[in-house]
Design a protein around this motif. Structure first.
Motif, PDB file in Angstrom:
ATOM      1  N   GLY A 116       2.121  -3.900 -66.608  1.00 25.05           N
ATOM      2  CA  GLY A 116       3.434  -3.809 -67.239  1.00 25.05           C
ATOM      3  C   GLY A 116       3.486  -3.021 -68.520  1.00 25.05           C
ATOM      4  N   GLY A 117       2.332  -2.569 -69.029  1.00 23.14           N
ATOM      5  CA  GLY A 117       2.321  -1.809 -70.259  1.00 23.14           C
ATOM      6  C   GLY A 117       2.486  -2.690 -71.489  1.00 23.14           C
ATOM      7  N   PRO A 118       2.438  -2.096 -72.681  1.00 19.67           N
ATOM      8  CA  PRO A 118       2.551  -2.867 -73.934  1.00 19.67           C
ATOM      9  C   PRO A 118       3.859  -3.643 -74.050  1.00 19.67           C
ATOM     10  CG  PRO A 118       1.745  -0.656 -74.372  1.00 19.67           C
ATOM     11  CD  PRO A 118       2.181  -0.662 -72.939  1.00 19.67           C
ATOM     12  N   GLY A 119       4.931  -3.151 -73.427  1.00 14.15           N
ATOM     13  CA  GLY A 119       6.213  -3.837 -73.512  1.00 14.15           C
ATOM     14  C   GLY A 119       6.183  -5.237 -72.941  1.00 14.15           C
ATOM     15  N   ALA A 120       5.242  -5.512 -72.037  1.00 10.78           N
ATOM     16  CA  ALA A 120       5.138  -6.844 -71.436  1.00 10.78           C
ATOM     17  C   ALA A 120       4.857  -7.904 -72.507  1.00 10.78           C
ATOM     18  CB  ALA A 120       4.029  -6.858 -70.382  1.00 10.78           C
ATOM     19  N   ILE A 121       4.156  -7.521 -73.570  1.00 13.68           N
ATOM     20  CA  ILE A 121       3.818  -8.484 -74.621  1.00 13.68           C
ATOM     21  C   ILE A 121       5.081  -8.945 -75.342  1.00 13.68           C
ATOM     22  CG2 ILE A 121       2.437  -8.870 -76.694  1.00 13.68           C
ATOM     23  CD1 ILE A 121       0.889  -8.438 -74.016  1.00 13.68           C
ATOM     24  N   PHE A 122       6.023  -8.049 -75.566  1.00 16.59           N
ATOM     25  CA  PHE A 122       7.268  -8.432 -76.223  1.00 16.59           C
ATOM     26  C   PHE A 122       7.994  -9.500 -75.421  1.00 16.59           C
ATOM     27  CE2 PHE A 122      11.876  -8.023 -76.619  1.00 16.59           C
ATOM     28  CZ  PHE A 122      12.052  -8.123 -77.990  1.00 16.59           C
ATOM     29  N   TRP A 123       8.103  -9.286 -74.117  1.00 19.00           N
ATOM     30  CA  TRP A 123       8.816 -10.257 -73.272  1.00 19.00           C
ATOM     31  C   TRP A 123       8.020 -11.551 -73.118  1.00 19.00           C
ATOM     32  CZ3 TRP A 123      13.626  -9.311 -73.093  1.00 19.00           C
ATOM     33  CH2 TRP A 123      14.082  -7.985 -73.134  1.00 19.00           C
ATOM     34  N   MET A 124       6.714 -11.462 -73.235  1.00 17.15           N
ATOM     35  CA  MET A 124       5.886 -12.669 -73.247  1.00 17.15           C
ATOM     36  C   MET A 124       6.217 -13.504 -74.486  1.00 17.15           C
ATOM     37  SD  MET A 124       1.719 -12.907 -73.254  1.00 17.15           S
ATOM     38  CE  MET A 124       1.614 -12.375 -74.972  1.00 17.15           C
ATOM     39  N   TRP A 125       6.379 -12.843 -75.623  1.00 19.37           N
ATOM     40  CA  TRP A 125       6.752 -13.549 -76.858  1.00 19.37           C
ATOM     41  C   TRP A 125       8.135 -14.187 -76.734  1.00 19.37           C
ATOM     42  CZ3 TRP A 125       5.209  -8.855 -80.390  1.00 19.37           C
ATOM     43  CH2 TRP A 125       3.826  -8.846 -80.556  1.00 19.37           C
ATOM     44  N   ILE A 126       9.088 -13.440 -76.195  1.00 16.20           N
ATOM     45  CA  ILE A 126      10.456 -13.953 -76.064  1.00 16.20           C
ATOM     46  C   ILE A 126      10.480 -15.215 -75.213  1.00 16.20           C
ATOM     47  CG2 ILE A 126      12.748 -13.473 -75.097  1.00 16.20           C
ATOM     48  CD1 ILE A 126      12.170 -12.045 -77.729  1.00 16.20           C
ATOM     49  N   MET A 127       9.769 -15.177 -74.076  1.00 13.15           N
ATOM     50  CA  MET A 127       9.758 -16.351 -73.195  1.00 13.15           C
ATOM     51  C   MET A 127       9.020 -17.517 -73.837  1.00 13.15           C
ATOM     52  SD  MET A 127      11.736 -15.749 -70.884  1.00 13.15           S
ATOM     53  CE  MET A 127      11.515 -17.428 -70.349  1.00 13.15           C
ATOM     54  N   ILE A 163       9.201  -6.506 -68.155  1.00 17.77           N
ATOM     55  CA  ILE A 163       9.851  -7.809 -68.291  1.00 17.77           C
ATOM     56  C   ILE A 163       9.226  -8.820 -67.339  1.00 17.77           C
ATOM     57  CG2 ILE A 163      12.011  -9.068 -67.974  1.00 17.77           C
ATOM     58  CD1 ILE A 163      13.485  -6.546 -68.847  1.00 17.77           C
ATOM     59  N   LYS A 164       9.045  -8.413 -66.078  1.00 19.04           N
ATOM     60  CA  LYS A 164       8.485  -9.329 -65.075  1.00 19.04           C
ATOM     61  C   LYS A 164       7.081  -9.765 -65.442  1.00 19.04           C
ATOM     62  CE  LYS A 164       7.317  -9.756 -60.165  1.00 19.04           C
ATOM     63  NZ  LYS A 164       7.308  -9.083 -58.833  1.00 19.04           N
ATOM     64  N   GLN A 165       6.238  -8.804 -65.831  1.00 22.08           N
ATOM     65  CA  GLN A 165       4.857  -9.135 -66.181  1.00 22.08           C
ATOM     66  C   GLN A 165       4.791 -10.011 -67.434  1.00 22.08           C
ATOM     67  OE1 GLN A 165       1.854  -8.551 -64.642  1.00 22.08           O
ATOM     68  NE2 GLN A 165       3.122  -7.943 -62.922  1.00 22.08           N
ATOM     69  N   GLY A 166       5.604  -9.698 -68.428  1.00 20.93           N
ATOM     70  CA  GLY A 166       5.597 -10.487 -69.654  1.00 20.93           C
ATOM     71  C   GLY A 166       6.059 -11.905 -69.423  1.00 20.93           C
ATOM     72  N   MET A 167       7.160 -12.082 -68.664  1.00 17.01           N
ATOM     73  CA  MET A 167       7.665 -13.410 -68.367  1.00 17.01           C
ATOM     74  C   MET A 167       6.663 -14.206 -67.557  1.00 17.01           C
ATOM     75  SD  MET A 167      11.675 -12.672 -67.503  1.00 17.01           S
ATOM     76  CE  MET A 167      11.933 -14.386 -66.982  1.00 17.01           C
ATOM     77  N   ALA A 168       6.116 -13.567 -66.515  1.00 15.14           N
ATOM     78  CA  ALA A 168       5.197 -14.263 -65.618  1.00 15.14           C
ATOM     79  C   ALA A 168       3.942 -14.711 -66.346  1.00 15.14           C
ATOM     80  CB  ALA A 168       4.824 -13.356 -64.441  1.00 15.14           C
TER      81      ALA A 168
END
Length: 488
Positions: free
Chosen positions: A111-122, A284-289
């Motif tokens: 998911g690239g570096p952006g996945a970390i942001f969505w991981m934080w949000i979730m 988004i999917k990778q970060g959330m998951a």
């Protein structure tokens, strides 16, 4: 007879097994499709809003009842119960594992570096969903005929809603998840890692893990709590120390890393390693998951452990959920991500645990990096195996009763040893994923149905009334005082 022989021959050739794995993969992709992620995320947002953003507005209360209790020392607890700190340590023991290491590395590579942001949000929203499920799990817990206190979503569903069939389905899924993911695959991962690094016999490794787990787990909830209370801080601090050294050496790269995490969260672009572009939806999917499967907010595991804690009020124990999500995702997962991104290790094209080892090897000698990563893998997986035993036994009791559990509980320690020498058991992760979906969906439904109970419990504790303390529901009986309950 000829038909049976033909079927057996086909199975031996792998056709039936391949077909079964394909069907399981399809079921896994369906259960963990976008709608499940939206449901999990939606429940977290719902409880955040309904609680009045309590993870922010109630930060002082959360710190006083989590960090404050750790600093003040262990509280006295009933002989059959864990202290609140021990319950949190045991829950973290079952939560902190490969997801914090290989899971984050995989999220970055896909998911690239952006996945970390969505991981934080979730994680921020998940702090309240985990608080809610633990609060309900403690409120609806029940003392069994053997004197042990048990609780969790299966008890919440049965005692709070009267849905016995759904409670049994939850227990079935949790038993499968515990045996496959916590017992078999965790031990197998350690055996394979130590064989690759040090050529150790995997049967010796998994056998040792099984023996240690049995010696601790069969000693009861308090022994598990004491063991986790000692192991979890040590293993966490050791891994964080290694990660912080890697980050400190590459401190100048941190501003660029933060910019990449934010920018890649909202725009499709190439990853830091220069690989193909990553869509925002994938990030988004990778970060959330990765976030949800790492901190397990809403998945129903933590309430089972926390239901064994001695506490004055359900919500007071519930806020440990917010603390756990912060430690697991905001702290440990972030250290993993920063260590990988600031070293530029993604340029090598590795994924999973190999990517993390590559990142540590950029700063530390290869032998030291291997010790840190392998040691973390071993302790994280061992702690998961031990912590999950509470979840396994509680679910088994709910299915077959206390008497049968005394014999069947031994099955928990066997799978890791039996499958130690088999190289392709990774395909069983799909079965574990399905089991997680089977338990998380009923848990989320029950949480929504009983959200009013949670809010009342929260206000009851915050205002200091404590009308609905744990004494109302701690004993096995045919009725429950308080509210939101049906006869057992």
């Amino acid at each position: 007879m000829g038909v049976c022989s033909g079927l057996l021959a086909r199975f031996r050739q792998g056709h039936m097994l391949e077909s079964l794995l394909l069907n399981l993969a399809f079921l896994d992709s369906f259960l963990w499709g976008p709608w499940t992620m939206i449901f999990l995320g939606g429940v977290s947002v719902f409880f955040t809003i309904r609680s009045g953003l309590f993870q922010f507005t109630g930060l002082r209360y959360i710190l006083r009842n989590t960090v404050g209790r750790v600093v003040s020392g262990p509280a006295h607890s009933e002989s059959r119960l864990m202290s609140p700190v021990q319950a949190a340590a045991t829950s973290l023991a079952g939560t902190v594992g490969m997801g914090n290491m290989a899971g984050v590395a995989t999220a970055l590579s896909v998911g690239g570096p952006g996945a970390i942001f969505w991981m934080w949000i979730m994680a921020i929203f998940g702090m309240m969903s985990k608080t809610a499920e633990i609060t309900l799990g403690v409120y609806y817990r029940q003392r069994g005929a053997d004197g042990e206190m048990r609780g969790g979503p299966q008890y919440t569903i049965r005692r709070g809603l009267g849905w016995n069939s759904l409670a049994l389905l939850f227990s079935v899924g949790m038993v499968i998840n515990a045996v496959v993911a916590a017992s078999l695959l965790q031990a197998h991962t350690v055996g394979r890692a130590l064989r690759a690094s040090y050529n150790l016999d995997p049967y010796l490794v998994t056998g040792s893990m099984g023996l240690i787990t049995a010696l601790v787990a069969l000693g009861g909830a308090q022994r598990i709590g004491r063991f986790s209370e000692r192991l979890v801080p040590i293993m966490t601090l050791a891994y964080l120390a290694g990660g912080l050294i890697v980050i400190a050496v590459n401190f100048d790269a941190l501003p660029a890393v933060m910019r990449s995490i934010i920018s890649h969260a909202f725009s499709a672009s190439a990853t830091i390693g220069g690989t193909a572009g990553v869509a925002v939806s994938t990030a988004i999917k990778q970060g959330m998951a990765r976030g949800m499967l790492s901190n397990e907010a809403g998945l129903g595991t933590a309430p089972i452990v926390h239901a064994t804690a001695q506490t004055d009020h359900p919500f007071q124990q519930g806020v440990w959920g917010a603390f756990e999500v912060f430690i697991d995702t905001i702290l440990i997962c972030s250290i993993t991500a920063f260590a990988i991104l600031c070293t530029g290790a993604m340029a090598g094209g590795e994924s999973g645990i190999e990517l993390l080892l590559s990142a540590f090897s950029h700063v530390l000698p290869v032998s030291i990096a291997a010790i840190v990563v392998s040691g973390s893998v071993a302790t994280f997986c061992l702690s998961t195996q031990i912590g999950f035993y509470v979840i396994f036994e509680t679910s088994l009791v709910n299915l077959v009763g206390i008497r049968s559990t005394r014999f069947l509980r031994w099955l928990y320690f066997v799978p890791g040893v039996v499958f130690a020498g088999i190289s392709d058991v990774d395909q069983l992760w799909v079965l574990a994923n399905i089991a997680v979906a089977v338990v998380s969906i009923p848990n989320l439904v029950a949480m929504l149905c009983l959200s009013g109970v949670f809010i009342t419990l929260m206000r009851d504790e915050i205002t200091g009334r404590r009308v609905y303390g744990t004494a109302n529901v701690s004993e096995s009986s045919t009725t429950m005082q308080g509210f939101g309950a049906r006869p057992t």
